[in-house]
Design a protein around this motif. Structure first.
Motif, PDB file in Angstrom:
ATOM      1  N   CYS A   1      29.749 -30.859  22.060  1.00  0.00           N
ATOM      2  CA  CYS A   1      30.483 -32.116  22.260  1.00  0.00           C
ATOM      3  C   CYS A   1      31.369 -32.426  21.057  1.00  0.00           C
ATOM      4  O   CYS A   1      31.065 -32.030  19.939  1.00  0.00           O
TER       5      CYS A   1
ATOM      6  N   CYS B   1      28.648 -37.250  22.020  1.00  0.00           N
ATOM      7  CA  CYS B   1      27.461 -36.424  22.235  1.00  0.00           C
ATOM      8  C   CYS B   1      26.302 -37.265  22.775  1.00  0.00           C
ATOM      9  O   CYS B   1      25.873 -38.229  22.159  1.00  0.00           O
ATOM     10  N   ARG B   2      25.799 -36.843  23.941  1.00  0.00           N
ATOM     11  CA  ARG B   2      24.613 -37.499  24.501  1.00  0.00           C
ATOM     12  C   ARG B   2      23.515 -36.463  24.696  1.00  0.00           C
ATOM     13  O   ARG B   2      22.769 -36.503  25.659  1.00  0.00           O
ATOM     14  N   CYS B   3      23.434 -35.502  23.762  1.00  0.00           N
ATOM     15  CA  CYS B   3      22.457 -34.416  23.895  1.00  0.00           C
ATOM     16  C   CYS B   3      21.089 -34.799  23.322  1.00  0.00           C
ATOM     17  O   CYS B   3      20.146 -34.014  23.409  1.00  0.00           O
TER      18      CYS B   3
ATOM     19  N   CYS C   1      23.052 -30.184  19.198  1.00  0.00           N
ATOM     20  CA  CYS C   1      23.979 -30.372  20.322  1.00  0.00           C
ATOM     21  C   CYS C   1      24.061 -29.093  21.167  1.00  0.00           C
ATOM     22  O   CYS C   1      24.303 -28.017  20.646  1.00  0.00           O
ATOM     23  N   ARG C   2      23.825 -29.235  22.492  1.00  0.00           N
ATOM     24  CA  ARG C   2      23.827 -28.054  23.348  1.00  0.00           C
ATOM     25  C   ARG C   2      25.195 -27.800  23.944  1.00  0.00           C
ATOM     26  O   ARG C   2      25.517 -26.694  24.344  1.00  0.00           O
ATOM     27  N   ASP C   3      25.983 -28.857  24.060  1.00  0.00           N
ATOM     28  CA  ASP C   3      27.201 -28.725  24.860  1.00  0.00           C
ATOM     29  C   ASP C   3      28.468 -28.633  24.020  1.00  0.00           C
ATOM     30  O   ASP C   3      29.571 -28.673  24.558  1.00  0.00           O
TER      31      ASP C   3
HETATM   32 ZN   LIG Z   1      26.200 -32.773  22.415  1.00  0.00          ZN
END
Ligand SMILES: [Zn+2]
Ligand SMILES: [Zn+2]
Length: 636
Positions: A204, A209-211, A200-202
């Motif tokens: 979330c 999470c839509r990573c 996960c980059r963000d």
């Molecule tokens: Zn994410």
């Protein structure tokens, strides 16, 4: 179905123009409830029963999943579906959350037992994955997805299997028939490559999470039995409760048992069920039909217990918490060491509990790539407090070190290994602290004198090498089950009547011999502190070498620890060790229950006389202390 094999650029996954990809759930429906599975397929209406093991296997977030139990529990099939699953707790409108096979860089590894099993797996994979547009090839053994995702497949009989996959990145791994892997280390080396650079980059929150995250996970299937039975049982089955995620040193693990009854397809096959139930070999039947892990499947030490099984007495355990016993300073202590190849060395320190009659491995040293002198130094440093306490308690502060026999002839940079060890020990304990009778003879450095001087030290001796008698000694020392009572003849009332007439005492003994034997608890004679993981692992993993009474050698570090364990229990008989004179006198006093100073004095004098008669030199320890007290009393 002609699919252009053109990996989608990874960025497309987030841009929205990457369509929701292969919907694996249309091609493969897991068994949620075995009883109502066919009804569900027909009507599409799910029952309200609790979900079965297949659902646990697909939903768990544990890093290592072990699907184990009976034959026919659908573990392999679930494993194939599991490879396609996405992130079930994240939004399903994202292609990767729906299925990892939509991720162009997703890589999975599938390892089967041998070539034939692999071919079988591939043909089943073709049927399932083919529906979703994947191409399955045999040479090389691969599953290639339209997105670019790849499953690399191999088998364990291939010599390069272990090394080929190390160092690559695999997001998911499937091991089939885990107990076919004899040593845990081999498994650990491969799963070290289960990792992910797609996380996960963000930052979330869960559920948002839509990573396009690929979470690394390992899925193993296994039945009880096979050369790896011991370590698999220990790593997964003995974790605690089944279906519960446990945190362990490196990650999380879960054991999910499955039964034949959980497989609605095979349960229709009465012949299959009957075949399993009619296996004549007791262990095989218990393992395959009932998923019983308490079978002795080729293990060399079947009675060894890290902890007792639920139906066993509490004394059925050999591993105890470090420091849980008071090891009195005058109890016999000794060391064992196996000098392996490439500077692998394993060393154990032992103590004999004279009250319970138990031998305890209480310290373990493992070395790799360390010089012999450094090893000697480091062992001596750890040993110093034990030696000092032995000396102050009036016991011999010179412990034997039993070293692998082949080291007495070998030259290592000019000196033999025992001589280099000696150098290191001398750095800590002083110049006259080591004696190697085999190399130095009785002339130059007489061992007895040396011990009589009560100097702290170590005597390096050749370990007893006979393998099979050594292993059997270990096995016998582990015993906690009472031996079966010898079969008795039937009670003969006529004979008893004759005895009664002739000799009431013999009649009484005859009667007693037929009374029910008293249940006797047996304490195992071998205990190991849990700070000795190498020895514990070595014992758990030991299997028979073919049909012999020897243990299979595998050239892993585990061998070295086990060999050191064998030297430790087989080279020295602590039951013959004498307690120090002072301790003997003290014990006589306390056993007599003497309370007043006068009788203490009389009893200790008597005990000292006894020792003198037996030809021992009294240390005068107790007597000295007693006389001191007497002197004080007089003054008062
Ligand atoms: Zn994410
Ligand atoms: Zn149901």
């Amino acid at each position: 179905m002609a699919v252009k094999k053109q990996p989608a650029p990874y960025a497309q996954l987030y841009s929205g123009d990457f369509p929701v990809g292969a919907n694996y759930q249309q091609a493969w429906i897991p068994v949620r409830c075995a009883e109502h599975h066919f009804e569900y397929l027909k009507t599409g209406v799910a029952c309200s029963c609790a979900p079965g093991p297949a659902i646990h296997m697909l939903m768990t977030a544990a890093r290592e999943i072990c699907a184990g139990g009976q034959r026919g529990g659908m573990k392999s099939e679930t494993g194939r579906g599991w490879l396609m699953k996405g992130n079930p707790y994240e939004p399903q409108d994202h292609a990767v959350n729906q299925s990892y096979v939509n991720h162009p860089q997703y890589r999975a590894l599938v390892l089967r037992e041998n070539e034939k099993d692999l071919a079988d797996w591939l043909s089943r994979a073709k049927m399932l994955y083919g529906k979703l547009g994947a191409t399955v090839t045999e040479k090389p053994a691969r599953v290639s997805w339209p997105s670019g995702a790849t499953f690399v497949c191999g088998h364990l009989k291939d010599d390069s299997a272990w090394t080929d996959y190390q160092g690559q990145e695999f997001h998911r791994m499937v091991f089939e028939e885990l107990t076919q892997i004899p040593k845990e280390l081999l498994y650990e080396l491969v799963i070290a490559s289960c990792r992910s650079t797609f996380l996960c980059r963000d930052g979330c929150v869960r559920g948002q999470c839509r990573c396009g995250v690929l979470v690394p996970q390992v899925f193993t299937t296994t039945n009880p039995g096979g050369p790896g039975h011991g370590w698999v049982k220990n790593r997964f089955v003995s974790l605690g409760q089944p279906n519960v995620v446990y945190k362990t040193g490196g990650g999380t693990r879960i054991f999910i048992p499955s039964r034949l009854e959980d497989n609605p397809y095979l349960m229709r096959d009465e012949a299959y069920k009957a075949a399993l139930e009619n296996i004549s070999d007791d262990n095989m039947r218990r393992a395959w039909r009932y998923g019983d892990w308490d079978i002795a499947a080729g293990q060399y030490f079947p009675t060894f217990r890290v902890k007792p099984n639920p139906d066993e007495p509490p004394e059925a355990r050999h591993v105890i918490p470090t420091g849980s016993r008071v090891l009195l300073p005058w109890w016999p202590r000794w060391l064992s060491m196996d000098w392996g190849f490439k500077h692998h060395a394993a060393c154990h320190v032992w103590c004999y509990d004279q009250q319970q009659g138990q031998t305890i491995a209480y310290r373990e040293h493992g070395f790799t790539g360390t010089g012999s002198t450094e090893i000697g130094e480091s062992i001596a440093k750890a040993l110093l407090p034990d030696l000092e306490r032995a000396r102050s308690a009036g016991a011999n502060p010179n412990f034997n070190l039993y070293l692998s026999p082949e080291q007495f002839g070998k030259r290592d940079e000019g000196d033999t290994v025992p001589e280099l060890l000696a150098k290191g020990i001398q750095r800590v304990l002083g110049p006259d602290s080591v004696y190697i009778p085999e190399l130095w003879g009785d002339g130059g450095n007489p061992g007895r004198e040396f011990a009589a001087q009560r100097k702290l030290g170590v005597t390096i001796q050749r370990a007893k090498n006979a393998r099979v008698p050594g292993w059997q000694t270990m096995r016998e020392m582990m015993r906690w089950k009472p031996l079966a009572q010898p079969a008795m003849d039937k009670f003969d009332p006529e004979y008893a009547a004759i005895l009664f007439q002739q000799d009431p005492l013999r009649w009484q003994r005859y009667n007693e011999a037929f009374q029910a034997p008293k249940k006797r608890e047996i304490l195992p004679k071998l205990l190991i502190y849990d700070s000795c993981p190498g020895l514990i692992k070595g014992i758990v993993e030991a299997v028979h070498k073919d049909e012999t009474e020897d243990v299979l050698k595998t050239d892993t570090p585990g061998d070295d620890f086990l060999e050191s364990g064998r030297y430790g229990v087989h080279s020295f008989d602590p039951t013959k060790a004498k307690e120090p004179d002072g301790v003997y006198v003290q014990r006589m006093v306390s056993e007599a229950g003497a309370t007043d100073m006068n009788s203490v004095y009389m009893i200790s004098r008597h005990a000292e006389e006894q020792l003198k008669l037996a030809g021992n030199n009294s240390s005068g320890l107790v007597l000295g202390r007693m006389s001191g007290r007497r002197a004080k009393m007089r003054v008062n």
